[in-house]
Design a protein around this motif. Structure first.
Motif, PDB file in Angstrom:
ATOM      1  N   LEU A 100       0.823  -1.213   0.000  1.00 56.41           N
ATOM      2  CA  LEU A 100       0.000   0.000   0.000  1.00 56.41           C
ATOM      3  C   LEU A 100       0.856   1.262   0.000  1.00 56.41           C
ATOM      4  N   SER A 101       1.831   1.333   0.896  1.00 51.45           N
ATOM      5  CA  SER A 101       2.651   2.547   0.983  1.00 51.45           C
ATOM      6  C   SER A 101       3.476   2.738  -0.279  1.00 51.45           C
ATOM      7  N   ALA A 102       3.975   1.643  -0.871  1.00 55.70           N
ATOM      8  CA  ALA A 102       4.732   1.755  -2.122  1.00 55.70           C
ATOM      9  C   ALA A 102       3.837   2.213  -3.267  1.00 55.70           C
ATOM     10  N   ALA A 103       2.584   1.734  -3.285  1.00 53.81           N
ATOM     11  CA  ALA A 103       1.646   2.153  -4.329  1.00 53.81           C
ATOM     12  C   ALA A 103       1.326   3.644  -4.205  1.00 53.81           C
ATOM     13  N   ARG A 113       2.367   9.182  -6.262  1.00 51.00           N
ATOM     14  CA  ARG A 113       2.951  10.503  -6.021  1.00 51.00           C
ATOM     15  C   ARG A 113       3.983  10.840  -7.099  1.00 51.00           C
ATOM     16  N   VAL A 114       4.777   9.847  -7.487  1.00 49.20           N
ATOM     17  CA  VAL A 114       5.759  10.050  -8.555  1.00 49.20           C
ATOM     18  C   VAL A 114       5.055  10.350  -9.869  1.00 49.20           C
ATOM     19  N   ARG A 115       3.966   9.619 -10.146  1.00 47.90           N
ATOM     20  CA  ARG A 115       3.209   9.857 -11.372  1.00 47.90           C
ATOM     21  C   ARG A 115       2.659  11.279 -11.438  1.00 47.90           C
ATOM     22  N   LEU A 116       2.399  11.858 -10.266  1.00 50.99           N
ATOM     23  CA  LEU A 116       1.875  13.219 -10.212  1.00 50.99           C
ATOM     24  C   LEU A 116       2.995  14.261 -10.210  1.00 50.99           C
ATOM     25  N   ILE A 168      -2.482  11.827   1.644  1.00 50.78           N
ATOM     26  CA  ILE A 168      -2.575  10.364   1.567  1.00 50.78           C
ATOM     27  C   ILE A 168      -3.951   9.927   1.080  1.00 50.78           C
ATOM     28  N   VAL A 169      -5.004  10.557   1.597  1.00 48.18           N
ATOM     29  CA  VAL A 169      -6.355  10.221   1.140  1.00 48.18           C
ATOM     30  C   VAL A 169      -6.502  10.536  -0.342  1.00 48.18           C
ATOM     31  N   SER A 170      -5.966  11.677  -0.775  1.00 49.29           N
ATOM     32  CA  SER A 170      -6.012  12.048  -2.189  1.00 49.29           C
ATOM     33  C   SER A 170      -5.274  11.027  -3.052  1.00 49.29           C
ATOM     34  N   LEU A 171      -4.128  10.548  -2.567  1.00 48.25           N
ATOM     35  CA  LEU A 171      -3.371   9.541  -3.314  1.00 48.25           C
ATOM     36  C   LEU A 171      -4.130   8.216  -3.369  1.00 48.25           C
ATOM     37  N   PHE A 172      -4.818   7.861  -2.287  1.00 46.03           N
ATOM     38  CA  PHE A 172      -5.650   6.656  -2.309  1.00 46.03           C
ATOM     39  C   PHE A 172      -6.752   6.788  -3.364  1.00 46.03           C
ATOM     40  N   GLU A 173      -7.324   7.978  -3.492  1.00 46.14           N
ATOM     41  CA  GLU A 173      -8.376   8.196  -4.496  1.00 46.14           C
ATOM     42  C   GLU A 173      -7.824   8.017  -5.910  1.00 46.14           C
ATOM     43  N   VAL A 174      -6.616   8.538  -6.160  1.00 49.74           N
ATOM     44  CA  VAL A 174      -5.983   8.344  -7.467  1.00 49.74           C
ATOM     45  C   VAL A 174      -5.666   6.871  -7.682  1.00 49.74           C
ATOM     46  N   LEU A 175      -5.159   6.208  -6.641  1.00 51.21           N
ATOM     47  CA  LEU A 175      -4.853   4.788  -6.725  1.00 51.21           C
ATOM     48  C   LEU A 175      -6.106   3.972  -7.033  1.00 51.21           C
ATOM     49  N   GLY A 176      -7.242   4.379  -6.447  1.00 51.78           N
ATOM     50  CA  GLY A 176      -8.495   3.673  -6.699  1.00 51.78           C
ATOM     51  C   GLY A 176      -8.922   3.748  -8.151  1.00 51.78           C
ATOM     52  N   GLU A 177      -8.621   4.852  -8.809  1.00 50.96           N
ATOM     53  CA  GLU A 177      -8.939   4.988 -10.229  1.00 50.96           C
ATOM     54  C   GLU A 177      -7.970   4.174 -11.089  1.00 50.96           C
ATOM     55  N   TYR A 178      -6.722   4.121 -10.659  1.00 48.27           N
ATOM     56  CA  TYR A 178      -5.682   3.405 -11.404  1.00 48.27           C
ATOM     57  C   TYR A 178      -5.770   1.900 -11.164  1.00 48.27           C
ATOM     58  N   GLY A 197      -8.755  -4.435  -9.181  1.00 46.15           N
ATOM     59  CA  GLY A 197      -8.237  -3.680  -8.048  1.00 46.15           C
ATOM     60  C   GLY A 197      -8.642  -2.231  -7.975  1.00 46.15           C
ATOM     61  N   LYS A 198      -9.778  -1.856  -8.548  1.00 44.03           N
ATOM     62  CA  LYS A 198     -10.238  -0.464  -8.483  1.00 44.03           C
ATOM     63  C   LYS A 198     -11.210  -0.290  -7.310  1.00 44.03           C
ATOM     64  N   PHE A 199     -11.290   0.933  -6.796  1.00 45.55           N
ATOM     65  CA  PHE A 199     -12.124   1.169  -5.621  1.00 45.55           C
ATOM     66  C   PHE A 199     -12.376   2.665  -5.452  1.00 45.55           C
ATOM     67  N   THR A 200     -13.344   2.988  -4.587  1.00 45.82           N
ATOM     68  CA  THR A 200     -13.556   4.360  -4.128  1.00 45.82           C
ATOM     69  C   THR A 200     -13.129   4.436  -2.666  1.00 45.82           C
ATOM     70  N   VAL A 201     -13.025   5.652  -2.142  1.00 43.73           N
ATOM     71  CA  VAL A 201     -12.439   5.854  -0.813  1.00 43.73           C
ATOM     72  C   VAL A 201     -13.415   6.569   0.107  1.00 43.73           C
ATOM     73  N   GLU A 202     -13.452   6.118   1.347  1.00 42.81           N
ATOM     74  CA  GLU A 202     -14.213   6.792   2.398  1.00 42.81           C
ATOM     75  C   GLU A 202     -13.376   6.747   3.667  1.00 42.81           C
ATOM     76  N   THR A 203     -13.445   7.790   4.473  1.00 40.97           N
ATOM     77  CA  THR A 203     -12.653   7.820   5.704  1.00 40.97           C
ATOM     78  C   THR A 203     -13.553   7.856   6.938  1.00 40.97           C
ATOM     79  N   ASP A 204     -12.995   7.425   8.041  1.00 42.73           N
ATOM     80  CA  ASP A 204     -13.689   7.419   9.324  1.00 42.73           C
ATOM     81  C   ASP A 204     -12.614   7.494  10.412  1.00 42.73           C
TER      82      ASP A 204
END
Length: 331
Positions: free
Chosen positions: A36-39, A44-47, A191-201, A212-219
């Motif tokens: 997860l952290s590497a992804a 981040r590098v892609r951005l 980090i949440v923003s990067l998870f959102e990009v990862l979910g699209e990728y 492996g695609k997903f949407t993100v929600e926090t709590d």
């Protein structure tokens, strides 16, 4: 009291996590913290933010990703013996069922961490899950695996196509995976923003066909103080730093070692995809570590060293521990 952010991966498409071997008929059972952290770092590098990758990965910790269903969160079983008993059940059968527990619902997990003994009915153990509350009805797992047959089309003219099997993990509509992070403020927002990009990728194998695609929600989640805590339990992979070894009592710790490595399939350089990363062993999730201080862990670079190519980039993997206090004496 300690409060952390929950990052929920929702509406997940089928997922396949490679095992580091050349087989697709078996998927890894846990989406590990170092993946997860590497992804996130790769996104981040892609951005265009590639100057401080190691510093970014060192600025936070993540747990591995565990299953949830609705508002029911599950945590990994701590290694070793757990203080769980089953009512009205033969002792031999009870031990066998308890041995098969992989995930424990968070409310029961917290009781075990505090040193309390947990007594449940036989209906609370379902397919490797230890459930809280009344569970007389049928329990449907948050996910199920399905092995499908596929065909590999060779690139060479005249070569025969070869069938192979591929293991997908499918999630229920109200279920998915979640992780915890200690990040706060602007770092948490990033980090949440990067998870959102990862979910699209997408994450895992076969992202190009929707895997492996997903949407993100926090709590938020709060863990109570553990009276007389004498150890910690790791919810992430942990690679000990040299300074940590003087703080750890290995003889009274319980853990399993997990080999990490595999291919450089996530590299932006297609020529590197077939190259194997260096391998390293980490303490797996659920490790109970008897320690006298705060553990540091370390980030390692697993890039292959035998290739002299100026395009070769670092392949960082985080072994920083995400730990919670536990009363080991009561387990």
């Amino acid at each position: 009291m300690a409060t952390y952010t929950i990052i929920k991966l929702k509406e997940m498409s089928p997922l396949h996590m490679g095992t580091g071997k050349e087989n697709y008929d078996f998927s890894a059972s846990i989406l590990h913290s170092d993946t997860l952290s590497a992804a996130l770092a790769a996104m981040r590098v892609r951005l265009g933010r590639s100057a401080d990758v190691a510093d970014f990965m060192d600025s936070f910790t993540l747990t591995s990703a565990f299953p949830y269903m609705g508002n029911r969160y599950f945590l990994p079983r701590p290694c070793g013996r757990v203080a769980v008993s089953i009512n009205d059940c033969d002792e031999y059968v009870s031990r066998k069922k308890i041995k098969g527990i992989r995930f424990i619902e968070s409310t029961l997990w917290n009781q075990l961490a505090e040193g309390k003994k947990v007594s449940v009915g036989v209906d609370s153990l379902k397919d490797g899950f230890l459930l809280a509350g009344n569970n007389k009805g049928r329990f449907e797992q948050p996910y199920k695996a399905s092995v499908n047959q596929r065909v590999s089309i060779p690139r060479e003219d005249g070569a025969d196509a070869e069938p192979f099997f591929f293991d997908w993990t499918y999630f229920r509509h109200d279920a998915g995976l979640y992780c915890l992070t200690d990040a706060e403020g602007a770092l948490l927002d990033e980090i949440v923003s990067l998870f959102e990009v990862l979910g699209e990728y997408g994450i895992g194998t076969d992202k190009n066909v929707g895997g492996g695609k997903f949407t993100v929600e926090t709590d938020k989640v709060t863990f109570s103080e553990v009276p007389n805590a004498d150890a910690v339990v790791s919810l992430s992979l942990y690679i000990p730093h040299e300074e940590d070894m003087s703080l750890i009592n290995l003889s009274e710790s319980h853990f399993e070692l997990v080999q990490r490595g595999g291919y450089m399939a996530g590299s932006e350089e297609n020529d590197f995809w077939h190259l194997r990363k260096k391998s390293i062993y980490a303490l797996g999730v659920g490790a109970i570590i008897k320690t006298s201080g705060k553990l540091k862990g370390k980030i390692v670079d697993l890039r292959p060293t035998e290739y002299n190519d100026e395009r070769m980039h670092p392949v960082y993997r985080s072994g920083k521990p995400f730990v919670l206090p536990i009363n080991i004496e009561a387990l």
